[in-house]
Design an enzyme around this catalytic site. Sequence first.
Site, PDB file in Angstrom:
ATOM      1  N   ASP A  31     -17.805  18.753  61.891  1.00  0.00           N
ATOM      2  CA  ASP A  31     -18.139  18.917  60.469  1.00  0.00           C
ATOM      3  C   ASP A  31     -17.334  17.898  59.661  1.00  0.00           C
ATOM      4  OD1 ASP A  31     -19.513  21.647  59.022  1.00  0.00           O
ATOM      5  OD2 ASP A  31     -18.466  20.235  57.700  1.00  0.00           O
ATOM      6  N   ASN A  32     -17.873  17.492  58.518  1.00  0.00           N
ATOM      7  CA  ASN A  32     -17.114  16.582  57.634  1.00  0.00           C
ATOM      8  C   ASN A  32     -16.713  17.266  56.322  1.00  0.00           C
ATOM      9  OD1 ASN A  32     -19.556  16.736  56.367  1.00  0.00           O
ATOM     10  ND2 ASN A  32     -19.730  14.563  55.913  1.00  0.00           N
ATOM     11  N   ASN A 118     -27.393  11.440  53.391  1.00  0.00           N
ATOM     12  CA  ASN A 118     -26.689  12.277  54.369  1.00  0.00           C
ATOM     13  C   ASN A 118     -27.661  12.899  55.364  1.00  0.00           C
ATOM     14  OD1 ASN A 118     -24.131  13.911  55.138  1.00  0.00           O
ATOM     15  ND2 ASN A 118     -25.782  15.414  54.983  1.00  0.00           N
ATOM     16  N   THR A 144     -36.828  23.835  57.702  1.00  0.00           N
ATOM     17  CA  THR A 144     -36.932  24.908  56.725  1.00  0.00           C
ATOM     18  C   THR A 144     -38.402  25.265  56.471  1.00  0.00           C
ATOM     19  OG1 THR A 144     -36.591  25.422  54.390  1.00  0.00           O
ATOM     20  CG2 THR A 144     -36.597  23.113  54.934  1.00  0.00           C
ATOM     21  N   SER A 179     -38.463  20.704  46.484  1.00  0.00           N
ATOM     22  CA  SER A 179     -37.199  20.104  46.010  1.00  0.00           C
ATOM     23  C   SER A 179     -36.942  18.854  46.846  1.00  0.00           C
ATOM     24  CB  SER A 179     -36.023  21.075  46.180  1.00  0.00           C
ATOM     25  OG  SER A 179     -35.593  21.097  47.540  1.00  0.00           O
ATOM     26  N   TYR A 181     -34.163  18.271  48.411  1.00  0.00           N
ATOM     27  CA  TYR A 181     -33.543  18.764  49.655  1.00  0.00           C
ATOM     28  C   TYR A 181     -34.626  19.093  50.687  1.00  0.00           C
ATOM     29  CZ  TYR A 181     -32.456  22.483  52.885  1.00  0.00           C
ATOM     30  OH  TYR A 181     -32.420  23.247  54.017  1.00  0.00           O
ATOM     31  N   HIS A 182     -35.616  19.924  50.267  1.00  0.00           N
ATOM     32  CA  HIS A 182     -36.649  20.327  51.226  1.00  0.00           C
ATOM     33  C   HIS A 182     -37.441  19.103  51.709  1.00  0.00           C
ATOM     34  CE1 HIS A 182     -35.933  24.331  49.292  1.00  0.00           C
ATOM     35  NE2 HIS A 182     -36.187  24.774  50.501  1.00  0.00           N
ATOM     36  N   LYS A 185     -35.975  17.410  54.642  1.00  0.00           N
ATOM     37  CA  LYS A 185     -36.260  18.099  55.912  1.00  0.00           C
ATOM     38  C   LYS A 185     -37.620  17.660  56.461  1.00  0.00           C
ATOM     39  CE  LYS A 185     -32.731  21.104  56.155  1.00  0.00           C
ATOM     40  NZ  LYS A 185     -31.951  21.492  57.325  1.00  0.00           N
ATOM     41  N   ASN A 240     -28.078  37.047  48.992  1.00  0.00           N
ATOM     42  CA  ASN A 240     -26.611  37.080  48.892  1.00  0.00           C
ATOM     43  C   ASN A 240     -26.184  37.100  47.423  1.00  0.00           C
ATOM     44  OD1 ASN A 240     -26.596  36.977  51.644  1.00  0.00           O
ATOM     45  ND2 ASN A 240     -25.763  34.915  51.823  1.00  0.00           N
ATOM     46  N   THR A 253     -30.668  38.107  38.728  1.00  0.00           N
ATOM     47  CA  THR A 253     -31.301  36.920  38.127  1.00  0.00           C
ATOM     48  C   THR A 253     -32.623  36.579  38.815  1.00  0.00           C
ATOM     49  OG1 THR A 253     -29.991  35.566  39.643  1.00  0.00           O
ATOM     50  CG2 THR A 253     -29.099  35.860  37.403  1.00  0.00           C
ATOM     51  N   TYR A 255     -35.890  34.753  38.941  1.00  0.00           N
ATOM     52  CA  TYR A 255     -36.422  33.595  38.235  1.00  0.00           C
ATOM     53  C   TYR A 255     -37.911  33.817  37.945  1.00  0.00           C
ATOM     54  CZ  TYR A 255     -32.181  31.087  39.851  1.00  0.00           C
ATOM     55  OH  TYR A 255     -30.895  30.687  40.106  1.00  0.00           O
ATOM     56  N   ARG A 326     -36.546  26.300  38.301  1.00  0.00           N
ATOM     57  CA  ARG A 326     -37.225  25.467  39.303  1.00  0.00           C
ATOM     58  C   ARG A 326     -38.681  25.273  38.941  1.00  0.00           C
ATOM     59  NH1 ARG A 326     -34.794  27.502  45.096  1.00  0.00           N
ATOM     60  NH2 ARG A 326     -32.731  28.021  44.316  1.00  0.00           N
TER      61      ARG A 326
HETATM   62  N1  USQ Z   1     -34.383  32.799  43.276  1.00  0.00           N
HETATM   63  C1  USQ Z   1     -34.384  33.717  42.225  1.00  0.00           C
HETATM   64  N2  USQ Z   1     -33.181  34.051  41.684  1.00  0.00           N
HETATM   65  C2  USQ Z   1     -31.997  33.537  42.107  1.00  0.00           C
HETATM   66  C3  USQ Z   1     -32.016  32.617  43.182  1.00  0.00           C
HETATM   67  C4  USQ Z   1     -33.233  32.266  43.724  1.00  0.00           C
HETATM   68  O1  USQ Z   1     -35.436  34.219  41.787  1.00  0.00           O
HETATM   69  O2  USQ Z   1     -30.959  33.890  41.553  1.00  0.00           O
HETATM   70  C5  USQ Z   1     -35.659  32.445  43.917  1.00  0.00           C
HETATM   71  C6  USQ Z   1     -35.915  30.939  43.989  1.00  0.00           C
HETATM   72  O3  USQ Z   1     -36.499  30.459  42.796  1.00  0.00           O
HETATM   73  C7  USQ Z   1     -36.832  30.851  45.212  1.00  0.00           C
HETATM   74  C8  USQ Z   1     -36.363  31.995  46.118  1.00  0.00           C
HETATM   75  O4  USQ Z   1     -35.599  32.861  45.270  1.00  0.00           O
HETATM   76  O5  USQ Z   1     -38.154  31.098  44.846  1.00  0.00           O
HETATM   77  C9  USQ Z   1     -35.482  31.535  47.273  1.00  0.00           C
HETATM   78  O6  USQ Z   1     -34.407  30.797  46.748  1.00  0.00           O
HETATM   79  P1  USQ Z   1     -33.070  30.509  47.580  1.00  0.00           P
HETATM   80  O7  USQ Z   1     -32.096  29.865  46.650  1.00  0.00           O
HETATM   81  O8  USQ Z   1     -32.643  31.736  48.308  1.00  0.00           O
HETATM   82  O9  USQ Z   1     -33.614  29.521  48.708  1.00  0.00           O
HETATM   83  P2  USQ Z   1     -33.913  27.961  48.698  1.00  0.00           P
HETATM   84  O10 USQ Z   1     -33.423  27.248  47.503  1.00  0.00           O
HETATM   85  O11 USQ Z   1     -35.364  27.788  49.014  1.00  0.00           O
HETATM   86  O12 USQ Z   1     -33.040  27.436  49.896  1.00  0.00           O
HETATM   87  C10 USQ Z   1     -32.460  28.294  50.890  1.00  0.00           C
HETATM   88  C11 USQ Z   1     -31.334  27.534  51.576  1.00  0.00           C
HETATM   89  C12 USQ Z   1     -31.914  26.310  52.273  1.00  0.00           C
HETATM   90  C13 USQ Z   1     -33.024  26.764  53.224  1.00  0.00           C
HETATM   91  C14 USQ Z   1     -34.081  27.550  52.457  1.00  0.00           C
HETATM   92  C15 USQ Z   1     -35.158  28.134  53.335  1.00  0.00           C
HETATM   93  O13 USQ Z   1     -30.348  27.151  50.611  1.00  0.00           O
HETATM   94  O14 USQ Z   1     -30.869  25.627  52.958  1.00  0.00           O
HETATM   95  O15 USQ Z   1     -33.622  25.640  53.820  1.00  0.00           O
HETATM   96  O16 USQ Z   1     -33.442  28.666  51.814  1.00  0.00           O
HETATM   97  S1  USQ Z   1     -36.728  28.151  52.518  1.00  0.00           S
HETATM   98  O17 USQ Z   1     -36.585  28.735  51.192  1.00  0.00           O
HETATM   99  O18 USQ Z   1     -37.660  28.883  53.323  1.00  0.00           O
HETATM  100  O19 USQ Z   1     -37.145  26.768  52.383  1.00  0.00           O
END
Ligand code: USQ
Length: 382
Positions: A31-32, A118, A144, A179, A181-182, A185, A240, A253, A255, A326
């Site tokens: 890890d870095n 990265n 993902t 995003s 990030y996605h 991937k 979480n 929260t 969204y 978002r």
């Molecule tokens: N969301 C809310 N309220 C919040 C936080 C998030 O309504 O307080 C919503 C987001 O808008 C989204 C959903 O919950 O629609 C999931 O958000 P998230 O922050 O749990 O997940 P995401 O940003 O998509 O990313 C996380 C990980 C990422 C992984 C991904 C899997 O951070 O590393 O790749 O989950 S996935 O979502 O299937 O692409």
Amino acid sequence: MRVLILGGDGYLGWPTAMSFAANGHDVFAVDNYLRRNLARETCSEPLFDTPNLPKRTEIFRAVSGKGIDSAIGDCSDHEFLSRIVRDFSPEAVVHYAEQPSAPYSMRGHREARLTLENNVLATFNLIHVVLEHSPECHIIKLGTMGEYGTPNIDIEEGWLEVTHKGRKQKFLYPRQAGSLYHTTKILDTDLLWFYVRTFGLRVTDLMQGPVYGISTPECDCDEKLLPNFHYDDIFGTVLNRFVTQAVAGVPLTMYGKGGQTRGYLNLKDTLQCVELAAGNPPARGELRILNQFTEQFSVSQLAQQVTRVGASLGYEVQLQSIANPRKEAEDHYYNAQHSELLKLGLRPHLLTDEVLADMITKVGRYSAKIDKSIIMPRVRWS
Ligand code: USQ
């Protein structure tokens, strides 16, 4: 098996390293500290401090009698990664070494560029050093579910058979991420697929949904072995965050409308899935894609469950719909296949009220440490 874990200090990487070691494998974790540094830089510290990687491995050795070798370095540095793979000669590499936050990647040019460089360079270097030093090695790449986005048709496991003007071919399932990030991937998957079909790499791409949880058999042995648990808007995943908000007395929260549906899984099942993939490698020249989640929920369903279970534990939990930071569909069709890991033997840990109550209780022990100022969204897509 000799298993190299890239990103071995992370929320998923550290529990994975311990789990492989506990199951008798030779483990090397790299890890870095990118996530630690970015979390510090953005004032997004986890709920509790975690010792650094070498210290964690010492504590784990004292508790379990099992060793984990470790090195601190950057996988986007070709020379560093080449040395590690040449000397350790892994049979499997689990690649988590990526900037994992969608909001971080959408903060601005610098953050987007860091994420792009990265993530893509780490994958690219890994491909090359495996081809050079360990061509039989199985690359297990954490992708993902977000690569697929939220299409208005069923999501298949990685591939789609397309019939066009009377002819047929199987293609990678269409991807359209929400995003940067996605999107990195998606680029990783494209790179892997190119090198698989051209040079015969052996790859599993695990399309994982958002993970929740704090508990694994090894993490539960000692508080200092817990994974880094983020609840802020940048590095915390939604469940979480909701659990922490329930404990802190902050309205959940949600969204926008809360109809955003994703496939979720327990941290324990991430470990199971990765180990099942490692124990059942694909043939050389095969890109195997597995959808890695156990249950689908909308954000509003998760919020309702946290509200109900929180109340049963004496917390007054409120739900607040806030403007969505978002750009994403808030009310959409979602039906994703996820049968291949079950066929390999996955036994899911589902999100029962008991599991959620246990999480709330564990997080409740750290309630005094919750910083309420890092809960509301600080990053907007536009
Ligand atoms: N969301 C809310 N309220 C919040 C936080 C998030 O309504 O307080 C919503 C987001 O808008 C989204 C959903 O919950 O629609 C999931 O958000 P998230 O922050 O749990 O997940 P995401 O940003 O998509 O990313 C996380 C990980 C990422 C992984 C991904 C899997 O951070 O590393 O790749 O989950 S996935 O979502 O299937 O692409």
